[in-house]
Write an enzyme that holds these catalytic residues in place. Structure first.
Site: not given
Length: 249
Positions: A9-10, A12, A33, A57, A137, A150, A154, A185
């Protein structure tokens, strides 16, 4: 009023989602984090609603368990879990890939989602209600060269979402799997390890999605009537035809 827990939530999508849902008068638990960013966001959004923050984390099971178990009694009943935290590291072919990058993506995108979900699901089952939103994604829809791991993580999110739906629908728990396309982002800055010039090329020549666009979509899904579940949602910027094809001016 719902009690909503948001991972990552910190920045993007997670940050934009926290901002929007707080303004809709939901009670928000923001997770991340970075203590300073969490506290700043908590202060900013407290003018709209009740806020709580948890620092951990998601890749560390002990931290996940300790943080969620530390919630005060009045915050333990989570109505909505938004599994947003995740990452992309590197853009190398498998033959040249860095195993640290692979571990980071598998631990964050797959295992972290599982760790957090495992802590929240039992309470939802007891109450026979709840909603889990997993951020996947479009990379899950079409594998591309130099992003194989990646894409695989996803794709795993898609499969986990499907499995959750099969296991949890009988308990009245909704599962929503969201597949964003290109969203501007810090995603590319992380992938290119802070190389701002390379990151900028990802979003050049067209209008990408914004974090707020995905936040709007999440809000739409969780605000749907009780009998309505948006199971899957794919969101592209208008200039993107599929994961590998973007039309640039």
């Amino acid at each position: 009023m719902k009690t909503i827990l948001i991972t990552g939530a910190t920045s993007g999508i997670g940050k934009s989602t926290a901002q929007l849902l707080a303004k809709q008068s939901n009670r928000i638990i923001i997770c991340g984090r970075r203590t300073e960013v969490l506290e700043s966001l908590k202060t900013d959004l407290s003018q709209f609603t009740e806020m709580f923050s948890l620092k951990f984390d998601i890749r560390n099971l002990e931290e996940v368990e300790a943080a969620i178990n530390s919630l005060p009694e009045e915050w333990k009943n989570i109505d909505v879990l938004i599994n947003n935290a995740g990452n992309a590291h590197g853009l190398d072919p498998l033959s040249a890939g860095k195993t640290d990058d692979w571990d980071s993506m598998i631990d964050g995108n797959v295992k972290g989602l599982l760790y957090v979900s495992k802590m929240i699901i039992p309470g939802m089952k007891e109450r026979n209600s709840g909603h889990i939103v997993n951020i996947s994604s479009v990379a899950a829809r079409q594998t591309y060269a130099n992003g194989v791991v990646y894409c695989a993580t996803k794709k795993a999110v898609d499969v986990i979402s499907e499995g959750m739906r099969i296991e949890l629908t009988e308990f009245g728990i909704k599962i929503t799997n969201i597949q964003p396309g290109a969203v501007e982002t810090d995603f590319s800055m992380v992938r290119f390890k802070g190389d701002s010039e390379k990151a900028a090329t990802v979003y050049a020549g067209y209008e990408p999605l914004k974090a707020e666009d995905i936040a709007d979509s999440i809000a739409y899904c969780i605000n749907a009537p009780k009998h309505v579940c948006i199971s899957d949602m794919t969101i592209y910027p208008t200039a993107q035809a599929e994961p590998r094809t973007i039309y640039r001016k």
